[in-house]
Design a protein around this motif. Sequence first.
Motif, PDB file in Angstrom:
ATOM      1  N   SER A 251      43.424  -1.271   4.201  1.00 17.80           N
ATOM      2  CA  SER A 251      44.620  -1.928   3.675  1.00 17.80           C
ATOM      3  C   SER A 251      45.838  -1.007   3.698  1.00 17.80           C
ATOM      4  N   PRO A 252      45.790   0.197   3.098  1.00 11.44           N
ATOM      5  CA  PRO A 252      46.973   1.056   3.182  1.00 11.44           C
ATOM      6  C   PRO A 252      47.275   1.531   4.600  1.00 11.44           C
ATOM      7  N   THR A 253      46.252   1.598   5.469  1.00 16.33           N
ATOM      8  CA  THR A 253      46.521   1.960   6.863  1.00 16.33           C
ATOM      9  C   THR A 253      47.313   0.857   7.543  1.00 16.33           C
ATOM     10  N   SER A 254      46.944  -0.391   7.298  1.00 13.95           N
ATOM     11  CA  SER A 254      47.710  -1.508   7.856  1.00 13.95           C
ATOM     12  C   SER A 254      49.125  -1.538   7.299  1.00 13.95           C
ATOM     13  N   THR A 255      49.267  -1.279   5.998  1.00 13.17           N
ATOM     14  CA  THR A 255      50.599  -1.226   5.397  1.00 13.17           C
ATOM     15  C   THR A 255      51.431  -0.113   6.016  1.00 13.17           C
ATOM     16  N   THR A 256      50.813   1.029   6.292  1.00 12.79           N
ATOM     17  CA  THR A 256      51.515   2.146   6.936  1.00 12.79           C
ATOM     18  C   THR A 256      52.017   1.743   8.312  1.00 12.79           C
ATOM     19  N   MET A 257      51.225   0.964   9.044  1.00 11.88           N
ATOM     20  CA  MET A 257      51.669   0.511  10.366  1.00 11.88           C
ATOM     21  C   MET A 257      52.863  -0.426  10.255  1.00 11.88           C
ATOM     22  N   LEU A 258      52.828  -1.352   9.299  1.00 11.08           N
ATOM     23  CA  LEU A 258      53.975  -2.249   9.105  1.00 11.08           C
ATOM     24  C   LEU A 258      55.228  -1.466   8.739  1.00 11.08           C
ATOM     25  N   LEU A 259      55.073  -0.481   7.849  1.00 16.46           N
ATOM     26  CA  LEU A 259      56.223   0.350   7.459  1.00 16.46           C
ATOM     27  C   LEU A 259      56.770   1.126   8.648  1.00 16.46           C
ATOM     28  N   GLY A 260      55.873   1.680   9.464  1.00 12.75           N
ATOM     29  CA  GLY A 260      56.319   2.421  10.638  1.00 12.75           C
ATOM     30  C   GLY A 260      57.103   1.546  11.600  1.00 12.75           C
ATOM     31  N   TYR A 261      56.671   0.319  11.766  1.00 14.19           N
ATOM     32  CA  TYR A 261      57.396  -0.623  12.633  1.00 14.19           C
ATOM     33  C   TYR A 261      58.816  -0.837  12.122  1.00 14.19           C
ATOM     34  N   TRP A 262      58.941  -1.118  10.818  1.00 15.20           N
ATOM     35  CA  TRP A 262      60.271  -1.394  10.276  1.00 15.20           C
ATOM     36  C   TRP A 262      61.128  -0.133  10.211  1.00 15.20           C
ATOM     37  N   GLY A 263      60.490   1.024  10.010  1.00 15.85           N
ATOM     38  CA  GLY A 263      61.255   2.261  10.024  1.00 15.85           C
ATOM     39  C   GLY A 263      61.950   2.482  11.355  1.00 15.85           C
ATOM     40  N   ARG A 264      61.227   2.204  12.445  1.00 15.15           N
ATOM     41  CA  ARG A 264      61.812   2.350  13.781  1.00 15.15           C
ATOM     42  C   ARG A 264      62.852   1.266  14.045  1.00 15.15           C
ATOM     43  N   LYS A 265      62.528   0.022  13.701  1.00 15.31           N
ATOM     44  CA  LYS A 265      63.408  -1.100  14.028  1.00 15.31           C
ATOM     45  C   LYS A 265      64.732  -1.024  13.271  1.00 15.31           C
ATOM     46  N   LEU A 266      64.670  -0.580  12.007  1.00 19.30           N
ATOM     47  CA  LEU A 266      65.875  -0.525  11.179  1.00 19.30           C
ATOM     48  C   LEU A 266      66.558   0.839  11.209  1.00 19.30           C
ATOM     49  N   GLY A 267      65.970   1.802  11.907  1.00 22.12           N
ATOM     50  CA  GLY A 267      66.525   3.154  11.892  1.00 22.12           C
ATOM     51  C   GLY A 267      66.442   3.788  10.526  1.00 22.12           C
ATOM     52  N   ARG A 268      65.321   3.548   9.820  1.00 21.70           N
ATOM     53  CA  ARG A 268      65.120   4.080   8.473  1.00 21.70           C
ATOM     54  C   ARG A 268      63.894   4.994   8.479  1.00 21.70           C
ATOM     55  N   PRO A 269      64.056   6.265   8.854  1.00 23.65           N
ATOM     56  CA  PRO A 269      62.898   7.166   8.967  1.00 23.65           C
ATOM     57  C   PRO A 269      62.151   7.353   7.658  1.00 23.65           C
ATOM     58  N   GLU A 270      62.787   7.101   6.511  1.00 23.86           N
ATOM     59  CA  GLU A 270      62.107   7.261   5.227  1.00 23.86           C
ATOM     60  C   GLU A 270      60.989   6.230   5.034  1.00 23.86           C
ATOM     61  N   VAL A 401      53.236  -9.597   4.586  1.00 24.85           N
ATOM     62  CA  VAL A 401      54.406  -9.494   5.446  1.00 24.85           C
ATOM     63  C   VAL A 401      55.479  -8.654   4.768  1.00 24.85           C
ATOM     64  N   LEU A 402      56.265  -7.969   5.573  1.00 26.94           N
ATOM     65  CA  LEU A 402      57.443  -7.225   5.135  1.00 26.94           C
ATOM     66  C   LEU A 402      58.614  -7.688   5.993  1.00 26.94           C
ATOM     67  N   TRP A 403      59.817  -7.697   5.404  1.00 27.68           N
ATOM     68  CA  TRP A 403      61.003  -8.048   6.171  1.00 27.68           C
ATOM     69  C   TRP A 403      62.217  -7.388   5.516  1.00 27.68           C
ATOM     70  N   PRO A 404      63.346  -7.281   6.198  1.00 25.90           N
ATOM     71  CA  PRO A 404      64.479  -6.494   5.703  1.00 25.90           C
ATOM     72  C   PRO A 404      65.040  -7.008   4.382  1.00 25.90           C
ATOM     73  N   SER A 405      65.372  -6.082   3.506  1.00 24.03           N
ATOM     74  CA  SER A 405      65.939  -6.404   2.203  1.00 24.03           C
ATOM     75  C   SER A 405      67.266  -7.132   2.360  1.00 24.03           C
ATOM     76  N   GLY A 406      67.492  -8.077   1.455  1.00 25.73           N
ATOM     77  CA  GLY A 406      68.742  -8.814   1.468  1.00 25.73           C
ATOM     78  C   GLY A 406      68.753 -10.021   2.372  1.00 25.73           C
ATOM     79  N   THR A 407      67.659 -10.234   3.123  1.00 25.41           N
ATOM     80  CA  THR A 407      67.564 -11.401   3.987  1.00 25.41           C
ATOM     81  C   THR A 407      66.511 -12.357   3.436  1.00 25.41           C
ATOM     82  N   ALA A 408      66.654 -13.624   3.741  1.00 21.69           N
ATOM     83  CA  ALA A 408      65.723 -14.629   3.234  1.00 21.69           C
ATOM     84  C   ALA A 408      64.456 -14.652   4.073  1.00 21.69           C
ATOM     85  N   PHE A 409      63.348 -15.012   3.440  1.00 17.16           N
ATOM     86  CA  PHE A 409      62.114 -15.205   4.181  1.00 17.16           C
ATOM     87  C   PHE A 409      62.283 -16.421   5.102  1.00 17.16           C
TER      88      PHE A 409
END
Length: 418
Positions: A251-270, A401-409
């Motif tokens: 579970s946390p490994t899958s969450t880490t992959m989702l976070l890594g995807y959004w980090g790259r897509k949004l330019g948010r290395p944190e 699912v994860l998606w960018p803050s401030g946007t609607a699902f």
Amino acid sequence: MNARSLSTLALLLASTQTACVSQQKGREDSPSDEPGPPARLWRRSAVERDFERFTREGTALTGDGALVLDASARTDSVPVPTGRNEDGGTRYHEATYRLGSAVSEVQLVPGGFTSVVPSFDAQTPPGTWVKVTLAARIEGAWTKDYELGVWAFDKVPVARHSVDGQGDADGQVYTDTLNLKRRADALRMTVWLFSSQPEATPRVRALTAAVSDKQGVVADASSDRAAWGTVLEVPGHSQMLYPEGGPVWCSPTSTTMLLGYWGRKLGRPELTTTVPSSADRTFDWVYKGTGNWAFNTAYASAIGDGALHGAVLRLDGFAQVERLIAAGIPVSISIAYEEGELTGSPVRSSDGHLIVLKGFTPEGDVVCNDPAFKTDETVSVTYKRDELWRAWQHSRGAAYVLWPSGTAFPAEVIGLLR
């Protein structure tokens, strides 16, 4: 045989058996021949100014609509569980703290429901924590408020934990899921905010409930094929690289992959983090594992100063996942299968396992990152659509699912309860 060889042997043995077996909550009831109502999503958020309709006590709204403690929050000193001692006993926070609450409006659910999985976006600075409770209306009477998790990003003053021993004539809480014994027609959610520090407060941005029926669905929905041939660039991580806990860290490994995807897509290395760090921040001190669904999405929506929203969903089929993939949103799904039921899987069988679904082949089969493979470079795999759908139904379509803050699902993905 030296210690390194023993560790290697242990990993090899684990990889030929079942992944995540020691931390899973058990399979959900298998779908019957009679379909239940479709899975739906109840969501209230600061973005939509939904908390203005809540009944609040000791809480206020920020300028952007989030819930926080206010000056009227009362103080209390009733000891609250904080985690477990090494001897197995429970630690308590016994100092005074402030608390407030916000109760949602009653939500009618046409067709009814028998299962609810809550999730939430909440930032909890040091010294603060939140608790979520749920009640359902059955035959005109409300159940008690079931506790569906105490959450804190840190381990002090209160460590995150689920609550055992809540079963009664109406229902039973299984870690992160409320299963009812009879059909309900309405729900009500309460969020409690706590702080042991005079100036600190939690900040709640969203509350979500995945509402479904234990009968599930009997077949995958038809597809419009819009996402066939689309594969998102989700980084791969293997859970099997970490002898200290990896074989049960799907579970946390899958969450880490989702976070890594959004980090790259949004330019948010944190947002790019490590599997051990995610495991540490999702550990449930009562469940004694990292597979609490709501804690994984809460963690993911808290890091990076709330750069992402997160939610646990129930979905009825891959057609809904295709809409998310078409919108650039990868999905983590919960599966279980017996030997021979999932062609190409890295383990023979699993009582419960999380993988990331990142796209579809031109023929409609499902392209995934399966963290039970042995290395980061080998986690990408394509599963047969019909086989994976059956494996997914053991959790009745559970997904993160994860998606960018401030946007609607994306509203077209699943029926939204309003």
